[in-house]
Write a protein that holds these residues in place. Structure first.
Motif, PDB file in Angstrom:
ATOM      1  N   UNK A  61      37.257  42.826  37.701  1.00  0.00           N
ATOM      2  CA  UNK A  61      38.655  43.150  37.464  1.00  0.00           C
ATOM      3  C   UNK A  61      39.146  42.722  36.107  1.00  0.00           C
ATOM      4  N   UNK A  62      40.446  42.501  35.990  1.00  0.00           N
ATOM      5  CA  UNK A  62      41.055  42.114  34.727  1.00  0.00           C
ATOM      6  C   UNK A  62      40.486  40.783  34.248  1.00  0.00           C
ATOM      7  N   UNK A  63      40.262  40.710  32.946  1.00  0.00           N
ATOM      8  CA  UNK A  63      39.746  39.484  32.380  1.00  0.00           C
ATOM      9  C   UNK A  63      38.330  39.174  32.779  1.00  0.00           C
ATOM     10  N   UNK A  64      37.597  40.183  33.290  1.00  0.00           N
ATOM     11  CA  UNK A  64      36.219  39.964  33.698  1.00  0.00           C
ATOM     12  C   UNK A  64      36.068  39.189  34.988  1.00  0.00           C
ATOM     13  N   UNK A  65      37.182  39.034  35.730  1.00  0.00           N
ATOM     14  CA  UNK A  65      37.126  38.292  36.986  1.00  0.00           C
ATOM     15  C   UNK A  65      36.387  39.091  38.056  1.00  0.00           C
ATOM     16  N   UNK A  66      35.484  38.433  38.752  1.00  0.00           N
ATOM     17  CA  UNK A  66      34.692  39.082  39.797  1.00  0.00           C
ATOM     18  C   UNK A  66      35.340  38.847  41.168  1.00  0.00           C
ATOM     19  N   UNK A  67      35.292  39.869  42.003  1.00  0.00           N
ATOM     20  CA  UNK A  67      35.741  39.691  43.379  1.00  0.00           C
ATOM     21  C   UNK A  67      34.977  40.653  44.284  1.00  0.00           C
ATOM     22  N   UNK A  68      34.987  40.346  45.567  1.00  0.00           N
ATOM     23  CA  UNK A  68      34.347  41.209  46.550  1.00  0.00           C
ATOM     24  C   UNK A  68      35.430  41.933  47.330  1.00  0.00           C
ATOM     25  N   UNK A  69      35.290  43.255  47.445  1.00  0.00           N
ATOM     26  CA  UNK A  69      36.303  44.096  48.080  1.00  0.00           C
ATOM     27  C   UNK A  69      35.698  44.774  49.304  1.00  0.00           C
ATOM     28  N   UNK A  70      36.322  44.645  50.468  1.00  0.00           N
ATOM     29  CA  UNK A  70      35.781  45.304  51.663  1.00  0.00           C
ATOM     30  C   UNK A  70      35.782  46.825  51.516  1.00  0.00           C
ATOM     31  N   UNK A  71      34.757  47.435  52.074  1.00  0.00           N
ATOM     32  CA  UNK A  71      34.651  48.891  52.083  1.00  0.00           C
ATOM     33  C   UNK A  71      34.589  49.331  53.540  1.00  0.00           C
ATOM     34  N   UNK A  72      35.470  50.233  53.918  1.00  0.00           N
ATOM     35  CA  UNK A  72      35.519  50.680  55.307  1.00  0.00           C
ATOM     36  C   UNK A  72      34.266  51.464  55.684  1.00  0.00           C
ATOM     37  N   UNK A  73      34.069  51.609  56.988  1.00  0.00           N
ATOM     38  CA  UNK A  73      32.911  52.363  57.474  1.00  0.00           C
ATOM     39  C   UNK A  73      32.937  53.798  56.973  1.00  0.00           C
ATOM     40  N   UNK A  74      34.112  54.432  56.993  1.00  0.00           N
ATOM     41  CA  UNK A  74      34.204  55.828  56.556  1.00  0.00           C
ATOM     42  C   UNK A  74      33.980  55.944  55.053  1.00  0.00           C
ATOM     43  N   UNK A  75      34.457  54.941  54.282  1.00  0.00           N
ATOM     44  CA  UNK A  75      34.235  54.976  52.839  1.00  0.00           C
ATOM     45  C   UNK A  75      32.749  54.822  52.520  1.00  0.00           C
ATOM     46  N   UNK A  76      32.060  53.964  53.267  1.00  0.00           N
ATOM     47  CA  UNK A  76      30.622  53.791  53.057  1.00  0.00           C
ATOM     48  C   UNK A  76      29.877  55.094  53.372  1.00  0.00           C
TER      49      UNK A  76
END
Length: 297
Positions: A172-187
Motif C-alpha cells: 500500500x501507501x508508503x510501501x506498507x505491506x498488509x494481507x487482505x482477505x479474498x472471498x471464495x467467489x473472488x478466488x
C-alpha cells in the motif's frame, strides 16, 4: 522572523526526509512538491517567509477549494516544522496560515442494489470466458470484495495471488505491506482470469505491451463503461467509490472499525472514521434497545 539564512534546497531536503523517514510514496511526494511550489509562486523564498506572508495566502488562494487550501496549508505546516527541527529556522510562522472552514465531505457510495446490478452485468459479460470480460469481473470483485485502492490493484504481481491461504499480499501507501482477505467467489474469478490470461508478465493485470501493468486511468474508464452498460450513472462510479462501498457495507453489516482500518490500510483510524456516518441509525437503535435507561422509559 528569525532565520539562519536561506539554505539552498530546503524543500528538496524536506521531501527526502518524507521519503526516508516516513516512507512516503512517489504520488505523495509529488503532491507535497506541487503544494510547496504553489506557495513559492506566491511568496518566493519559503524559508525566509514570515507570518504576515503566510497569512496573505488566504487571499491569494481564495479561489481554490477548501480541501485544496487545507492540503496546501498542511504541507506548509510540516515543512516549517521540519525547518525548525533541522535548525534552519528558529521560529515557526505556520500558525499564521489560513484555515479552511469546511467539513470533510462524506464519500460517495453505491447502494447494495446498485453494486448488485454492477456485478450482475460483469458476470453476464464474463460468461463466455472472453479474457477482457473475465479480467473486468476480477478487477470489480477485488475492488468491491477486498477494498483495494486502484493503485494497489493494478500493480498487483502474479505472486500476490493466494494458492492455499485466502489472502492477497498487498503493498500500500508508503510501501506498507498488509494481507487482505479474498472471498471464495473472488478466488474463483481469479482462477478463471489466470486460466485465460496471456503472456508471462509478472503483473496480474498486464498492459497490452506486457512491459507494465494496467493503468489507473484505464481501470477508471473500464468501470465507467461497465456502469453505463449496467444502467448506472457513470459519473457516480470510480475505483474509489467501490472502495467506499466495500467499507460502508462492511460497517453496515457490523464490522469493527479497527478491523476495517486494517483492511483498508489506513495509518490513522481518523481516516476510517469517515465511514461511521452509516452507523448513526443503527447505533441509535442499539442504544434504545439495549441501554438500561431505555427499559426504564
Amino acid at each position: 522572523m528569525t532565520s539562519r539564512g536561506s539554505p539552498v534546497g530546503a524543500p528538496e531536503r524536506f521531501l527526502t526526509m518524507l521519503a526516508a523517514e516516513r516512507g512516503a510514496a512517489a504520488n505523495t511526494l509529488a503532491a507535497y512538491r506541487r503544494d510547496l511550489d504553489a506557495a513559492a509562486d506566491e511568496l518566493g523564498d519559503l524559508v525566509m517567509a514570515d507570518g504576515d506572508a503566510l497569512a496573505s495566502l488566504g487571499e491569494a488562494w481564495s479561489a481554490v477549494s477548501p480541501a485544496t487550501l487545507a492540503r496546501r496549508c498542511s504541507a506548509l505546516r510540516q515543512f516549517y516544522g521540519f525547518l525548525v527541527d533541522e535548525g534552519l529556522r528558529e521560529d515557526d510562522p505556520s500558525p499564521a496560515l489560513p484555515r479552511a472552514r469546511a467539513r470533510r465531505p462524506l464519500p460517495r457510495v453505491l447502494s447494495r442494489d446498485e453494486v448488485e446490478r454492477f456485478l450482475t452485468q460483469a458476470e453476464e459479460e464474463a460468461a463466455g470466458d472472453r479474457p477482457e470480460s473475465v479480467r473486468l469481473l476480477a478487477l470489480l470483485e477485488l475492488l468491491y470484495g477486498s477494498g483495494l485502492r486502484a493503485s494497489e490493484l493494478v500493480s498487483l504481481p502474479v505472486t500476490a495471488v493466494p494458492r492455499d491461504a485466502p489472502f492477497l499480499h498487498v503493498t500500500g501507501k508508503g510501501g506498507q505491506q498488509r494481507m487482505v482477505p479474498v472471498s471464495t467467489r473472488a478466488r474463483a474469478v481469479l482462477s478463471r482470469w489466470l486460466a485465460v490470461r496471456k503472456g508471462t508478465s509478472r503483473h496480474l493485470f498486464p498492459s497490452r505491451g506486457e512491459s507494465g501493468h494496467l493503468t489507473r486511468v484505464r481501470l477508471f474508464q473500464l468501470l465507467r463503461e461497465l456502469a453505463a452498460r449496467a444502467g448506472l450513472d457513470p459519473e457516480r462510479v470510480s475505483p474509489h467509490v467501490l472502495r467506499h462501498a466495500f467499507a460502508t457495507h462492511l460497517l453496515e453489516g457490523g464490522a469493527d472499525l479497527r478491523v476495517l482500518q486494517t483492511l483498508l490500510g489506513h495509518a490513522d483510524i481518523a481516516t476510517t472514521q469517515i465511514y461511521t456516518h452509516v452507523e448513526s441509525a443503527r447505533l441509535v437503535a442499539l442504544v434504545n434497545a439495549r441501554h438500561p435507561l431505555a427499559r426504564r422509559g
